[in-house]
Design an enzyme around this catalytic site. Structure first.
Site, PDB file in Angstrom:
ATOM      1  N   GLY A   1      37.581  43.690  41.801  1.00  0.00           N
ATOM      2  CA  GLY A   1      38.280  44.357  42.904  1.00  0.00           C
ATOM      3  C   GLY A   1      39.148  45.482  42.364  1.00  0.00           C
ATOM      4  O   GLY A   1      39.642  45.407  41.244  1.00  0.00           O
TER       5      GLY A   1
ATOM      6  N   THR B   1      44.776  43.560  37.745  1.00  0.00           N
ATOM      7  CA  THR B   1      44.509  42.752  38.932  1.00  0.00           C
ATOM      8  C   THR B   1      45.801  42.599  39.716  1.00  0.00           C
ATOM      9  O   THR B   1      46.873  42.395  39.119  1.00  0.00           O
ATOM     10  CB  THR B   1      43.943  41.341  38.623  1.00  0.00           C
ATOM     11  OG1 THR B   1      44.037  40.546  39.811  1.00  0.00           O
ATOM     12  CG2 THR B   1      44.677  40.623  37.511  1.00  0.00           C
ATOM     13  N   ILE B   2      45.682  42.710  41.039  1.00  0.00           N
ATOM     14  CA  ILE B   2      46.889  42.499  41.853  1.00  0.00           C
ATOM     15  C   ILE B   2      47.331  41.045  41.748  1.00  0.00           C
ATOM     16  O   ILE B   2      48.475  40.732  41.982  1.00  0.00           O
ATOM     17  CB  ILE B   2      46.681  42.893  43.332  1.00  0.00           C
ATOM     18  CG1 ILE B   2      45.610  42.034  43.996  1.00  0.00           C
ATOM     19  CG2 ILE B   2      46.385  44.375  43.475  1.00  0.00           C
ATOM     20  CD1 ILE B   2      45.652  42.102  45.539  1.00  0.00           C
ATOM     21  N   ASP B   3      46.411  40.145  41.370  1.00  0.00           N
ATOM     22  CA  ASP B   3      46.726  38.711  41.354  1.00  0.00           C
ATOM     23  C   ASP B   3      47.671  38.314  40.214  1.00  0.00           C
ATOM     24  O   ASP B   3      48.289  37.251  40.261  1.00  0.00           O
ATOM     25  CB  ASP B   3      45.441  37.878  41.219  1.00  0.00           C
ATOM     26  CG  ASP B   3      44.438  38.161  42.330  1.00  0.00           C
ATOM     27  OD1 ASP B   3      44.849  38.696  43.371  1.00  0.00           O
ATOM     28  OD2 ASP B   3      43.253  37.839  42.142  1.00  0.00           O
TER      29      ASP B   3
ATOM     30  N   MET C   1      47.313  37.833  49.311  1.00  0.00           N
ATOM     31  CA  MET C   1      46.203  37.512  48.407  1.00  0.00           C
ATOM     32  C   MET C   1      46.712  36.825  47.142  1.00  0.00           C
ATOM     33  O   MET C   1      47.874  36.440  47.057  1.00  0.00           O
ATOM     34  CB  MET C   1      45.447  38.782  48.054  1.00  0.00           C
ATOM     35  CG  MET C   1      44.582  39.323  49.166  1.00  0.00           C
ATOM     36  SD  MET C   1      43.676  40.793  48.603  1.00  0.00           S
ATOM     37  CE  MET C   1      42.517  41.010  49.945  1.00  0.00           C
ATOM     38  N   GLY C   2      45.826  36.717  46.149  1.00  0.00           N
ATOM     39  CA  GLY C   2      46.218  36.131  44.864  1.00  0.00           C
ATOM     40  C   GLY C   2      45.247  35.108  44.313  1.00  0.00           C
ATOM     41  O   GLY C   2      45.475  34.558  43.234  1.00  0.00           O
TER      42      GLY C   2
ATOM     43  N   GLU D   1      46.829  32.987  49.931  1.00  0.00           N
ATOM     44  CA  GLU D   1      45.509  32.673  50.509  1.00  0.00           C
ATOM     45  C   GLU D   1      44.891  31.395  49.922  1.00  0.00           C
ATOM     46  O   GLU D   1      44.093  30.729  50.577  1.00  0.00           O
ATOM     47  CB  GLU D   1      44.544  33.854  50.304  1.00  0.00           C
ATOM     48  CG  GLU D   1      44.286  34.174  48.835  1.00  0.00           C
ATOM     49  CD  GLU D   1      43.358  35.358  48.612  1.00  0.00           C
ATOM     50  OE1 GLU D   1      42.891  35.961  49.598  1.00  0.00           O
ATOM     51  OE2 GLU D   1      43.100  35.687  47.436  1.00  0.00           O
TER      52      GLU D   1
ATOM     53  N   HIS E   1      43.534  43.613  52.717  1.00  0.00           N
ATOM     54  CA  HIS E   1      43.341  44.655  51.708  1.00  0.00           C
ATOM     55  C   HIS E   1      44.384  45.758  51.743  1.00  0.00           C
ATOM     56  O   HIS E   1      44.401  46.605  50.843  1.00  0.00           O
ATOM     57  CB  HIS E   1      41.930  45.235  51.829  1.00  0.00           C
ATOM     58  CG  HIS E   1      40.879  44.229  51.455  1.00  0.00           C
ATOM     59  ND1 HIS E   1      40.461  43.248  52.313  1.00  0.00           N
ATOM     60  CD2 HIS E   1      40.215  44.034  50.294  1.00  0.00           C
ATOM     61  CE1 HIS E   1      39.554  42.489  51.705  1.00  0.00           C
ATOM     62  NE2 HIS E   1      39.388  42.943  50.479  1.00  0.00           N
ATOM     63  N   VAL E   2      45.246  45.738  52.766  1.00  0.00           N
ATOM     64  CA  VAL E   2      46.351  46.708  52.796  1.00  0.00           C
ATOM     65  C   VAL E   2      47.155  46.600  51.501  1.00  0.00           C
ATOM     66  O   VAL E   2      47.603  47.608  50.937  1.00  0.00           O
ATOM     67  CB  VAL E   2      47.272  46.420  54.020  1.00  0.00           C
ATOM     68  CG1 VAL E   2      48.570  47.193  53.933  1.00  0.00           C
ATOM     69  CG2 VAL E   2      46.536  46.740  55.306  1.00  0.00           C
TER      70      VAL E   2
HETATM   71  O1  F6P Z   1      41.184  39.485  42.802  1.00  0.00           O
HETATM   72  C1  F6P Z   1      41.737  40.435  43.636  1.00  0.00           C
HETATM   73  C2  F6P Z   1      41.545  40.063  45.089  1.00  0.00           C
HETATM   74  O2  F6P Z   1      42.207  41.028  45.876  1.00  0.00           O
HETATM   75  C3  F6P Z   1      42.005  38.650  45.460  1.00  0.00           C
HETATM   76  O3  F6P Z   1      43.389  38.546  45.621  1.00  0.00           O
HETATM   77  C4  F6P Z   1      41.208  38.418  46.727  1.00  0.00           C
HETATM   78  O4  F6P Z   1      40.971  37.046  46.967  1.00  0.00           O
HETATM   79  C5  F6P Z   1      39.925  39.126  46.440  1.00  0.00           C
HETATM   80  O5  F6P Z   1      40.177  40.093  45.429  1.00  0.00           O
HETATM   81  C6  F6P Z   1      39.330  39.814  47.650  1.00  0.00           C
HETATM   82  O6  F6P Z   1      38.111  40.354  47.281  1.00  0.00           O
HETATM   83  P1  F6P Z   1      37.237  41.320  48.177  1.00  0.00           P
HETATM   84  O7  F6P Z   1      37.774  42.698  47.991  1.00  0.00           O
HETATM   85  O8  F6P Z   1      35.864  41.158  47.647  1.00  0.00           O
HETATM   86  O9  F6P Z   1      37.388  40.883  49.610  1.00  0.00           O
END
Ligand code: F6P
Length: 343
Positions: A10, A129-131, A173-174, A225, A273-274
């Site tokens: 991502g 990674t944002i996570d 997310m995360g 999430e 995704h914001v």
């Molecule tokens: O790993 C980064 C992330 O944004 C997670 O936090 C999230 O679960 C996932 O990617 C979402 O992925 P996608 O962009 O495929 O919906």
């Protein structure tokens, strides 16, 4: 020397700044030739690549997303710990005239990097990674931006929630790590923060929400999430390109449950995704740029099989193998620190 830059997984705010840092140092200072694959390994398979030089990275630091594109396509079949067939991979690498790779990605990408390293393919990792769930580094770029956006969402939800005396549930997310929820929740003063690492019962969540009402306030609940109520399953909708559960939707399940058991009107917001889009914070731009610079220096030294990690205030090259295989989750102490004040 000719190096291929690959973005995978991502997108994460700061990826453009990382590429710029790597190119300005690698191409301009060290005289390394660099090319970028479009859409990650997909471009590698399809022969879609472009030269990277100073004009190619002009003005991209403040831009969100990644100009090269990214995908969750894999460079070869197989996983870590199993024998993998790299014949085609090696053929392509030779055809592109590459001496090594810079891999910009999170856990999955750096695991691929560790496999390539085991098979003697020169690779350097740039963690994003944002996570913030990559081990061996204090923070990954993208995380600070996601937290800032989520904290702003909390501030906004709070004013509407207070006006209607509602309980507001915000999902962030995360994946399996609660870092975004923890930091955004702390920054926004959330009354309840629910993390994947620490399931709670519905009764406990409702007690907290009722306690907030008893003090004359409205609750702001941040839920990651990947959170699940004690004894329940994580909420997922299908699987992603890597075969992992596609997480999301827990807030919409939790909000009616809270409303029913607490008697307080409750609304759910899924930030989605914001929190991954738009301009990176200055912190992420600086971290990403320094990561790119350190990675280019590592390439020049031939410091292969390493990842540019933030350790305190310094960027250090650490073995790729030390960053993968184990997720960096929220430690108990960090959860206890906030949980004592829930409600
Ligand atoms: O790993 C980064 C992330 O944004 C997670 O936090 C999230 O679960 C996932 O990617 C979402 O992925 P996608 O962009 O495929 O919906």
């Amino acid at each position: 020397m000719r190096i291929g830059i690959v973005c995978s997984g991502g997108d994460s705010p700061g990826m453009n700044a990382a590429i710029r840092g790597a190119v300005l140092r690698g191409v301009e200072v060290h005289g390394i030739e660099m090319i970028g694959f479009e859409d990650g390994w997909e471009g590698f398979h399809q022969g879609r690549l472009r030269p990277l030089d100073r004009p190619a990275v002009r003005g991209i630091s403040p831009l969100g997303g990644v100009f090269l594109g990214t995908s969750r396509v894999q460079p070869f079949a197989g996983r870590r710990g199993e024998p993998v067939d790299l014949a085609e991979f090696r053929e392509r690498t030779a055809a592109y005239g590459l001496d090594g790779f810079m891999l910009i990605g999170g856990n999955g990408t750096q695991t691929v990097g560790a496999i390539l390293d085991e098979y003697g393919i020169p690779v350097v990792g740039l963690p994003k990674t944002i996570d913030n769930d990559l081990d061996a580094t204090d923070y990954t770029f993208g995380f600070d931006t996601a937290v800032s956006i989520a904290a702003e969402a909390i501030d906004r939800l709070r004013t509407t929630g207070e006006s209607h005396r509602r309980c507001m549930v915000l999902e962030v997310m995360g994946r399996d790590a609660g870092w975004i929820a923890l930091h955004a929740g702390m920054a926004g003063g959330a009354q309840v923060i629910l993390l994947p690492e620490y399931p709670e019962t519905l009764e406990q969540v409702c007690d907290w929400v009722r306690g907030v009402r008893a003090r004359g306030r409205s609750s702001l609940v941040v839920v990651a999430e990947g959170f699940r109520l004690s004894g329940e399953q994580t909420i997922a909708d299908g699987i992603d390109e890597l075969g992992r559960p596609r997480l999301g939707g827990v807030a919409e399940v939790l909000a009616p449950l809270i409303e029913r058991c607490s008697g307080i009107e409750t609304r759910a917001t899924v930030l989605g995704h914001v929190q991954r889009g738009g301009t990176p914070t200055a912190f992420d731009r600086v971290l990403a740029t320094r990561t790119g610079i350190a990675a280019a220096d590592a390439v020049l030294r031939g410091d292969w099989g390493t990842m540019a990690a933030l350790r305190g205030t310094e960027i250090e090259m650490v073995p790729l193998a030390s960053a993968v295989g184990r997720l960096k989750t929220v430690p108990e102490g960090r959860y206890a620190e906030v949980r004592l004040n829930f409600g």
